[in-house]
Design a protein around this motif. Structure first.
Motif, PDB file in Angstrom:
ATOM      1  N   GLY A 268       1.294  -2.280   0.595  1.00 39.16           N
ATOM      2  CA  GLY A 268       0.566  -1.032   0.775  1.00 39.16           C
ATOM      3  C   GLY A 268       0.541  -0.157  -0.461  1.00 39.16           C
ATOM      4  O   GLY A 268      -0.492   0.447  -0.777  1.00 39.16           O
ATOM      5  N   VAL A 269       1.670  -0.050  -1.163  1.00 40.10           N
ATOM      6  CA  VAL A 269       1.693   0.829  -2.336  1.00 40.10           C
ATOM      7  C   VAL A 269       0.745   0.325  -3.418  1.00 40.10           C
ATOM      8  O   VAL A 269       0.207   1.119  -4.204  1.00 40.10           O
ATOM      9  CB  VAL A 269       3.120   0.985  -2.901  1.00 40.10           C
ATOM     10  CG1 VAL A 269       4.026   1.676  -1.897  1.00 40.10           C
ATOM     11  CG2 VAL A 269       3.713  -0.351  -3.338  1.00 40.10           C
ATOM     12  N   GLN A 270       0.518  -0.981  -3.435  1.00 36.88           N
ATOM     13  CA  GLN A 270      -0.408  -1.526  -4.440  1.00 36.88           C
ATOM     14  C   GLN A 270      -1.857  -1.454  -3.963  1.00 36.88           C
ATOM     15  O   GLN A 270      -2.729  -0.943  -4.668  1.00 36.88           O
ATOM     16  CB  GLN A 270      -0.035  -2.980  -4.744  1.00 36.88           C
ATOM     17  CG  GLN A 270       1.355  -3.143  -5.352  1.00 36.88           C
ATOM     18  CD  GLN A 270       1.728  -4.603  -5.541  1.00 36.88           C
ATOM     19  OE1 GLN A 270       1.246  -5.281  -6.448  1.00 36.88           O
ATOM     20  NE2 GLN A 270       2.593  -5.102  -4.652  1.00 36.88           N
ATOM     21  N   ALA A 271      -2.126  -1.949  -2.752  1.00 35.41           N
ATOM     22  CA  ALA A 271      -3.502  -2.051  -2.266  1.00 35.41           C
ATOM     23  C   ALA A 271      -4.069  -0.709  -1.813  1.00 35.41           C
ATOM     24  O   ALA A 271      -5.249  -0.432  -2.030  1.00 35.41           O
ATOM     25  CB  ALA A 271      -3.576  -3.062  -1.115  1.00 35.41           C
ATOM     26  N   GLU A 272      -3.236   0.140  -1.192  1.00 40.43           N
ATOM     27  CA  GLU A 272      -3.732   1.392  -0.626  1.00 40.43           C
ATOM     28  C   GLU A 272      -3.520   2.587  -1.558  1.00 40.43           C
ATOM     29  O   GLU A 272      -4.375   3.477  -1.624  1.00 40.43           O
ATOM     30  CB  GLU A 272      -3.045   1.664   0.712  1.00 40.43           C
ATOM     31  CG  GLU A 272      -3.310   0.610   1.765  1.00 40.43           C
ATOM     32  CD  GLU A 272      -2.513   0.850   3.031  1.00 40.43           C
ATOM     33  OE1 GLU A 272      -1.938   1.941   3.179  1.00 40.43           O
ATOM     34  OE2 GLU A 272      -2.443  -0.070   3.862  1.00 40.43           O
ATOM     35  N   LEU A 273      -2.378   2.622  -2.243  1.00 39.76           N
ATOM     36  CA  LEU A 273      -2.055   3.779  -3.078  1.00 39.76           C
ATOM     37  C   LEU A 273      -2.337   3.549  -4.550  1.00 39.76           C
ATOM     38  O   LEU A 273      -2.268   4.483  -5.345  1.00 39.76           O
ATOM     39  CB  LEU A 273      -0.575   4.165  -2.886  1.00 39.76           C
ATOM     40  CG  LEU A 273      -0.146   4.469  -1.454  1.00 39.76           C
ATOM     41  CD1 LEU A 273       1.318   4.893  -1.417  1.00 39.76           C
ATOM     42  CD2 LEU A 273      -1.039   5.537  -0.828  1.00 39.76           C
ATOM     43  N   GLY A 274      -2.643   2.318  -4.938  1.00 41.46           N
ATOM     44  CA  GLY A 274      -2.971   2.030  -6.332  1.00 41.46           C
ATOM     45  C   GLY A 274      -1.796   2.155  -7.277  1.00 41.46           C
ATOM     46  O   GLY A 274      -1.983   2.410  -8.466  1.00 41.46           O
ATOM     47  N   LEU A 275      -0.563   1.943  -6.782  1.00 44.27           N
ATOM     48  CA  LEU A 275       0.636   2.068  -7.608  1.00 44.27           C
ATOM     49  C   LEU A 275       1.032   0.718  -8.186  1.00 44.27           C
ATOM     50  O   LEU A 275       0.668  -0.332  -7.649  1.00 44.27           O
ATOM     51  CB  LEU A 275       1.792   2.639  -6.784  1.00 44.27           C
ATOM     52  CG  LEU A 275       1.574   4.008  -6.146  1.00 44.27           C
ATOM     53  CD1 LEU A 275       2.814   4.413  -5.353  1.00 44.27           C
ATOM     54  CD2 LEU A 275       1.239   5.052  -7.199  1.00 44.27           C
ATOM     55  N   PRO A 276       1.808   0.724  -9.279  1.00 45.67           N
ATOM     56  CA  PRO A 276       2.289  -0.546  -9.820  1.00 45.67           C
ATOM     57  C   PRO A 276       3.207  -1.269  -8.835  1.00 45.67           C
ATOM     58  O   PRO A 276       3.831  -0.652  -7.974  1.00 45.67           O
ATOM     59  CB  PRO A 276       3.066  -0.121 -11.079  1.00 45.67           C
ATOM     60  CG  PRO A 276       2.555   1.241 -11.416  1.00 45.67           C
ATOM     61  CD  PRO A 276       2.184   1.876 -10.119  1.00 45.67           C
ATOM     62  N   GLU A 277       3.301  -2.562  -8.992  1.00 44.01           N
ATOM     63  CA  GLU A 277       4.154  -3.390  -8.135  1.00 44.01           C
ATOM     64  C   GLU A 277       5.629  -3.006  -8.295  1.00 44.01           C
ATOM     65  O   GLU A 277       6.127  -2.916  -9.422  1.00 44.01           O
ATOM     66  CB  GLU A 277       3.973  -4.853  -8.514  1.00 44.01           C
ATOM     67  CG  GLU A 277       4.900  -5.812  -7.817  1.00 44.01           C
ATOM     68  CD  GLU A 277       4.811  -7.217  -8.357  1.00 44.01           C
ATOM     69  OE1 GLU A 277       5.643  -8.057  -7.959  1.00 44.01           O
ATOM     70  OE2 GLU A 277       3.912  -7.484  -9.189  1.00 44.01           O
ATOM     71  N   PRO A 278       6.345  -2.777  -7.184  1.00 39.58           N
ATOM     72  CA  PRO A 278       7.789  -2.545  -7.291  1.00 39.58           C
ATOM     73  C   PRO A 278       8.539  -3.872  -7.363  1.00 39.58           C
ATOM     74  O   PRO A 278       8.039  -4.909  -6.917  1.00 39.58           O
ATOM     75  CB  PRO A 278       8.120  -1.806  -5.989  1.00 39.58           C
ATOM     76  CG  PRO A 278       7.096  -2.316  -5.009  1.00 39.58           C
ATOM     77  CD  PRO A 278       5.847  -2.600  -5.805  1.00 39.58           C
ATOM     78  N   ALA A 279       9.742  -3.827  -7.930  1.00 37.92           N
ATOM     79  CA  ALA A 279      10.595  -5.008  -7.946  1.00 37.92           C
ATOM     80  C   ALA A 279      11.209  -5.202  -6.565  1.00 37.92           C
ATOM     81  O   ALA A 279      11.364  -4.250  -5.791  1.00 37.92           O
ATOM     82  CB  ALA A 279      11.691  -4.856  -8.996  1.00 37.92           C
ATOM     83  N   VAL A 280      11.563  -6.445  -6.252  1.00 40.63           N
ATOM     84  CA  VAL A 280      12.216  -6.787  -4.992  1.00 40.63           C
ATOM     85  C   VAL A 280      13.632  -7.265  -5.313  1.00 40.63           C
ATOM     86  O   VAL A 280      13.840  -7.996  -6.287  1.00 40.63           O
ATOM     87  CB  VAL A 280      11.445  -7.887  -4.240  1.00 40.63           C
ATOM     88  CG1 VAL A 280      12.111  -8.190  -2.900  1.00 40.63           C
ATOM     89  CG2 VAL A 280       9.989  -7.478  -4.031  1.00 40.63           C
ATOM     90  N   ALA A 281      14.604  -6.846  -4.489  1.00 42.25           N
ATOM     91  CA  ALA A 281      15.994  -7.226  -4.744  1.00 42.25           C
ATOM     92  C   ALA A 281      16.718  -7.495  -3.438  1.00 42.25           C
ATOM     93  O   ALA A 281      16.341  -6.992  -2.371  1.00 42.25           O
ATOM     94  CB  ALA A 281      16.722  -6.127  -5.520  1.00 42.25           C
TER      95      ALA A 281
END
Length: 260
Positions: free
Chosen positions: A57-70
């Motif tokens: 959602g943050v990428q497709a809807e909000l246009g934000l950079p990809e967050p890292a996953v941990a």
């Protein structure tokens, strides 16, 4: 300093912090108490199906950079957001809570973590769960580490690595990531802050009438509202901003039901 430490510092630590030296929570903050890392965690158990809704959602809807996953090496999965500029911890918490309410509202609060934040009541520091990923130290042979998003579902039931992660592999996972532009962070913060801090919430909960408003606070509130409106208008008309972010700014400017 290793390449992983350098990439971690580039993304998540204030400029004055040394990623290779300090293992204390102070490494996360600058002299003004500001942070550049905002970590959203789902634990007990780690639920990638839920967390992936945020990741997409943050990428497709909000246009934000990809967050890292941990994986936190214990009981949960995390999304790591890098902020272009340091912000107060309270603002980072408000911003993360906005994501929580938008994408994870149905999950119990006890399963969620908004990091970093200081410990409450003298308990174990909440920083620890983020610090474990940064320091990559094992807990009972369970390692915290960054992981590839397409492998996250594999770790839902066992959110840890059984072997030490490759330092070069960890660096590679971070190398292509970008920080969230400050304008994008502020636009969402302006949209999400009012719901997090309703006026006189404490007084209402105590059952006592709110104090009579004074001219000075009302003036300050009006100035803040005007400033937020000017900022959102600027984002909405900024052709260089992501379309999703401009739409969010436009929605925030719409009057609520019964307004006007």
């Amino acid at each position: 300093m290793s390449r992983f430490a350098s990439e971690f510092r580039r993304l998540y630590l204030p400029a004055a912090a040394d990623a290779a030296s300090s293992a204390t929570p102070d490494a996360w903050v600058d002299e003004q108490g500001r942070v550049r890392a905002a970590v959203l965690q789902v634990a007990r158990p780690g639920d990638w199906q839920a967390l992936s809704a945020v990741w997409r959602g943050v990428q497709a809807e909000l246009g934000l950079p990809e967050p890292a996953v941990a994986v936190n090496g214990r009981d949960g999965l995390q999304l790591w957001f890098s902020l272009a500029r340091p912000v107060p911890v309270a603002q980072a918490q408000t911003w993360l809570d906005g994501l929580r309410r938008r994408y994870l509202a149905e999950l119990p609060l006890a399963r969620l973590g908004l990091l970093p934040r200081p410990a409450a009541g003298g308990g174990a520091p909440a920083w620890e769960l983020a610090e474990a990923v940064r320091r990559q130290q094992p807990r009972d042979d369970c390692w915290a580490a960054f992981i590839a998003p397409d492998l996250a579902a594999v770790f839902a039931d066992t959110p840890w690595l059984d072997l030490p992660p490759s330092v070069e592999g960890q660096a590679d996972l971070l190398a292509g990531l970008r920080s969230i532009p400050h304008a994008a962070f502020e636009a969402l913060l302006a949209e999400w802050t009012p719901a997090d801090a309703p006026a006189n919430a404490d007084a209402g909960a105590a059952g006592s009438p709110p104090p009579a408003p004074s001219p000075a606070p009302s003036s300050e509130a009006a100035d803040a509202a005007a400033q937020a409106r000017r900022f959102l208008l600027g984002v909405m008309h900024d052709e260089a901003a992501p379309l999703a972010l401009r739409l969010e700014a436009a929605r925030a400017l719409l009057p609520g039901p019964g307004a006007g």
